[in-house]
Write an enzyme that holds these catalytic residues in place. Structure first.
Site, PDB file in Angstrom:
ATOM      1  CE1 TYR A  41      -3.976   2.122   0.395  1.00 26.90           C
ATOM      2  CE2 TYR A  41      -2.518   3.398   1.794  1.00 26.90           C
ATOM      3  CZ  TYR A  41      -3.683   3.294   1.075  1.00 26.90           C
ATOM      4  OH  TYR A  41      -4.551   4.349   1.011  1.00 26.90           O
TER       5      TYR A  41
ATOM      6  CD  GLU B 121       8.240   1.779  -0.604  1.00 30.43           C
ATOM      7  OE1 GLU B 121       8.057   2.692  -1.429  1.00 30.43           O
ATOM      8  OE2 GLU B 121       9.259   1.726   0.109  1.00 30.43           O
TER       9      GLU B 121
ATOM     10  CD  GLN C  82      -1.641   2.848  18.461  1.00 28.01           C
ATOM     11  OE1 GLN C  82      -1.395   2.927  19.666  1.00 28.01           O
ATOM     12  NE2 GLN C  82      -2.257   1.791  17.936  1.00 28.01           N
ATOM     13  CB  THR C  83      -1.064  10.275  17.541  1.00 29.07           C
ATOM     14  OG1 THR C  83       0.039  10.493  16.646  1.00 29.07           O
ATOM     15  CG2 THR C  83      -0.615  10.414  18.983  1.00 29.07           C
ATOM     16  NE  ARG C  84      -2.545   5.788  12.120  1.00 33.02           N
ATOM     17  CZ  ARG C  84      -1.488   5.241  12.725  1.00 33.02           C
ATOM     18  NH1 ARG C  84      -0.814   5.921  13.641  1.00 33.02           N
ATOM     19  NH2 ARG C  84      -1.106   4.021  12.425  1.00 33.02           N
TER      20      ARG C  84
ATOM     21  N   PRO D   1       2.467   2.919  11.963  1.00 31.90           N
ATOM     22  CG  PRO D   1       2.089   4.294  10.127  1.00 31.90           C
ATOM     23  CD  PRO D   1       1.669   3.003  10.743  1.00 31.90           C
TER      24      PRO D   1
HETATM   25  O1  LIG Z   1      -7.769   5.846   7.067  1.00 33.38           O
HETATM   26  C1  LIG Z   1      -6.733   6.211   6.514  1.00 33.38           C
HETATM   27  O2  LIG Z   1      -6.654   7.307   6.023  1.00 33.38           O
HETATM   28  C2  LIG Z   1      -5.557   5.319   6.424  1.00 33.38           C
HETATM   29  O3  LIG Z   1      -5.888   4.142   7.140  1.00 33.38           O
HETATM   30  C3  LIG Z   1      -4.916   3.180   7.226  1.00 33.38           C
HETATM   31  O4  LIG Z   1      -3.893   3.597   8.004  1.00 33.38           O
HETATM   32  P1  LIG Z   1      -3.985   3.545   9.577  1.00 33.38           P
HETATM   33  O5  LIG Z   1      -3.625   4.889  10.068  1.00 33.38           O
HETATM   34  O6  LIG Z   1      -3.154   2.444  10.101  1.00 33.38           O
HETATM   35  O7  LIG Z   1      -5.517   3.301   9.912  1.00 33.38           O
HETATM   36  P2  LIG Z   1      -6.255   2.330  10.897  1.00 33.38           P
HETATM   37  O8  LIG Z   1      -6.243   0.924  10.433  1.00 33.38           O
HETATM   38  O9  LIG Z   1      -7.568   2.944  11.125  1.00 33.38           O
HETATM   39  O10 LIG Z   1      -5.390   2.365  12.219  1.00 33.38           O
HETATM   40  C4  LIG Z   1      -5.209   3.512  12.983  1.00 33.38           C
HETATM   41  C5  LIG Z   1      -4.552   3.127  14.283  1.00 33.38           C
HETATM   42  O11 LIG Z   1      -5.525   2.425  15.050  1.00 33.38           O
HETATM   43  C6  LIG Z   1      -5.015   1.170  15.442  1.00 33.38           C
HETATM   44  N1  LIG Z   1      -6.145   0.232  15.497  1.00 33.38           N
HETATM   45  C7  LIG Z   1      -6.775  -0.170  14.381  1.00 33.38           C
HETATM   46  C8  LIG Z   1      -7.867  -1.001  14.451  1.00 33.38           C
HETATM   47  C9  LIG Z   1      -8.315  -1.426  15.684  1.00 33.38           C
HETATM   48  O12 LIG Z   1      -9.296  -2.181  15.827  1.00 33.38           O
HETATM   49  N2  LIG Z   1      -7.655  -0.998  16.781  1.00 33.38           N
HETATM   50  C10 LIG Z   1      -6.582  -0.166  16.728  1.00 33.38           C
HETATM   51  O13 LIG Z   1      -6.024   0.193  17.775  1.00 33.38           O
HETATM   52  C11 LIG Z   1      -3.970   0.823  14.420  1.00 33.38           C
HETATM   53  O14 LIG Z   1      -3.018  -0.066  14.960  1.00 33.38           O
HETATM   54  C12 LIG Z   1      -3.397   2.186  14.105  1.00 33.38           C
HETATM   55  O15 LIG Z   1      -2.391   2.511  15.014  1.00 33.38           O
HETATM   56  C13 LIG Z   1      -4.444   2.796   5.835  1.00 33.38           C
HETATM   57  O16 LIG Z   1      -3.237   2.125   5.848  1.00 33.38           O
HETATM   58  C14 LIG Z   1      -4.325   3.925   4.927  1.00 33.38           C
HETATM   59  O17 LIG Z   1      -4.528   3.458   3.686  1.00 33.38           O
HETATM   60  C15 LIG Z   1      -5.323   4.972   5.007  1.00 33.38           C
HETATM   61  O18 LIG Z   1      -4.860   6.072   4.273  1.00 33.38           O
END
Ligand SMILES: O=C(O)[C@H]1O[C@H](OP(=O)(O)OP(=O)(O)OC[C@H]2O[C@@H](n3ccc(=O)[nH]c3=O)[C@H](O)[C@@H]2O)[C@H](O)[C@@H](O)[C@@H]1O
Length: 461
Positions: A294, A296, A358-360, A422
């Site tokens: 994804y 890369e 971890q943050t988003r 991340p």
């Molecule tokens: O939604 C997005 O924009 C991005 O989502 C994902 O990236 P990611 O940030 O890893 O999205 P999630 O799977 O929603 O995970 C976010 C964080 O929550 C955590 N997570 C996820 C699912 C869960 O049930 N519990 C949980 O703690 C993950 O480990 C991660 O740290 C995808 O890899 C990207 O394609 C996409 O751009």
């Protein structure tokens, strides 16, 4: 001719374009920018009487001979291919060797200046020998103008794609073609539009070339599974989608003159060592891990997009989308927002990966769309431009907010952190503010309320 004048009198837009026939490198330039229309121009074409090439009497007293429909098709194809943003199916009135003659022609037919016209003067070089006389000649086309814009949305049945399709169709001047292989798209995202005559759905996997040439003004290229469980399930196909899918769409854009927007991702920054992430940061990405297909993949898609721009002058834009949520997501999507909401609504423990620190930065889909659509239509930058919410949350904070919004009482179920996940992510949106005058408006709690209602309906709760 009276018929043609009668039609042209109803025109409502004006654009005149000359394309240069020299050595196969034809460029289009708008000559009358003062009267040029914005948006797409649609022109109704009426074929002619046998390939004659009479230059018409500017006063309109002598009939204009139009070429054969076959030739016209060549002309139309040529025009459409090189005039970005325009779909031409027009009146071909006459042939001119000099663009100024065409201008005087326009004046002579006494078109009301208050109602500008679509007027295209074109150099035409036909490949077929039957019409040698037409080579390097200019044609004047009059047309009935409208503001119809045609869009292609790849991944239009998916989460962001379907919201985009709905938004585009809310403008009665827009027509939308949606391509989706339905790997993670939802029937329910497409169903509301199937009776709309301005909407067309094509089930197709873009790793394969298109079966037909699709002529549109804009290509929004979203097709790609974005949820880690989905894109990892068939990683090779994901990588193919990123490369071959993007290649096919760029080829289409280049051939037809459509503007192409790639939806890239915050994932190109990988596990970032720079925080917040600016577009100038090259990222920290594992090239052979489970996420690589994804992240890369999106990086090569960006590379390809800029290579097409450099090599073929393809009109491109790149947006880097940060974590987006909202209606249109699958309940089994696997990303954190749908997982937590579903678990909270069903009274199950929320699966927190790692320690939840971890943050988003979560952006509501309507905000994301506003940024993407603004980037598509602006002319200051090709990107990449970050579109995301600069408000950063830990997963523990997200869990808490979702429990508050749903009224759920679930416990937290800590699970191992997936590899290469991340640790932090937050967009720097300086460029989006500067070029798009964009920043998100919807607060996380408000966006989550709308999303929770959506999931309640989907889950029959
Ligand atoms: O939604 C997005 O924009 C991005 O989502 C994902 O990236 P990611 O940030 O890893 O999205 P999630 O799977 O929603 O995970 C976010 C964080 O929550 C955590 N997570 C996820 C699912 C869960 O049930 N519990 C949980 O703690 C993950 O480990 C991660 O740290 C995808 O890899 C990207 O394609 C996409 O751009």
């Amino acid at each position: 001719m009276a018929h043609l004048i009668g039609r042209t009198a109803r025109l409502s837009n004006c654009q005149r374009i000359i394309s240069n026939t020299a050595a196969g490198t034809r460029s289009a330039s708008t000559l009358s920018s003062a009267r040029a229309c914005t948006g797409g121009v649609s022109v109704a074409f009426h074929g002619g009487n046998g390939g004659s090439t009479t230059t018409g009497d500017a006063s309109g007293q002598r009939p204009f001979d139009a070429p054969t429909p076959r030739m016209v098709r060549s002309v139309v194809t040529d025009v459409t291919a090189r005039v970005a943003g325009m779909t031409i199916t027009g009146y071909l009135l006459s042939l001119f060797s000099d663009p100024d003659q065409a201008v005087s022609m326009v004046d002579c037919v006494h078109l009301p200046q208050s109602k500008p016209i679509v007027c295209l003067t074109l150099d035409i070089r036909l490949s077929e020998d039957e019409w040698p006389i037409l080579r390097s000649q200019r044609w004047l086309l009059f047309s009935e103008a409208s503001n119809i814009m045609k869009f292609l949305v790849t991944g239009g049945a998916g989460f962001i794609g379907s919201n985009l399709v709905t938004k585009l169709l809310s403008d009665p001047n827009n027509e939308v073609i949606c391509i989706d292989n339905m790997y993670c798209g939802l029937d329910s995202n497409v169903a509301p539009h199937l009776d709309n005559p301005r909407f067309k759905f094509i089930k197709h996997d873009i790793t394969e070339p298109l079966k037909e040439e699709i002529k549109v003004d804009r290509i929004y290229h979203l097709a790609a599974p974005a949820s880690p469980p989905f894109y990892q399930r068939n990683a090779i196909h994901t990588a193919k989608t990123m490369f071959l899918g993007t290649l096919h769409m760029l080829e289409l854009a280049t051939k037809t003159g459509a503007r192409f927007l790639l939806t890239s991702t915050s994932e190109v920054y990988g596990d970032p060592e720079v925080h917040p992430q600016k577009e100038s940061y090259w990222g920290n990405v594992n090239c052979n891990g489970i996420r690589s297909c994804y992240d890369e993949g999106k990086r090569i898609a960006e590379t390809l997009t800029f290579d097409f721009h450099r090599q073929h002058k393809t009109d491109v834009r790149i947006v880097r989308i940060f974590n987006t949520y909202g209606p249109g997501m699958r309940e089994d999507d696997g990303r954190v927002v749908p997982n937590f909401i579903r678990q909270a609504l069903e009274g199950k423990p929320l699966t927190v990966y790692g320690e939840g620190n971890q943050t988003r930065s979560f952006c509501f889909v309507q905000d994301t769309l506003a940024g993407i659509m603004s980037l598509m239509e602006q002319t200051e930058t090709l990107g990449p431009v970050n579109v995301g919410n600069p408000i950063e949350n830990t997963m523990l904070e997200l869990a808490e907010t979702i429990l508050k919004v749903t009224g759920g009482k679930s416990s937290l179920n800590f699970q191992p952190l997936p590899s290469d996940d991340p640790r932090k992510r937050k967009p720097d949106i300086t460029l989006a503010k500067q070029y798009l005058n964009w920043e998100p408006k919807v607060l996380l709690e408000d966006g989550l309320k709308v999303t929770v209602e959506y999931f309640k309906k989907r889950l029959n709760l």
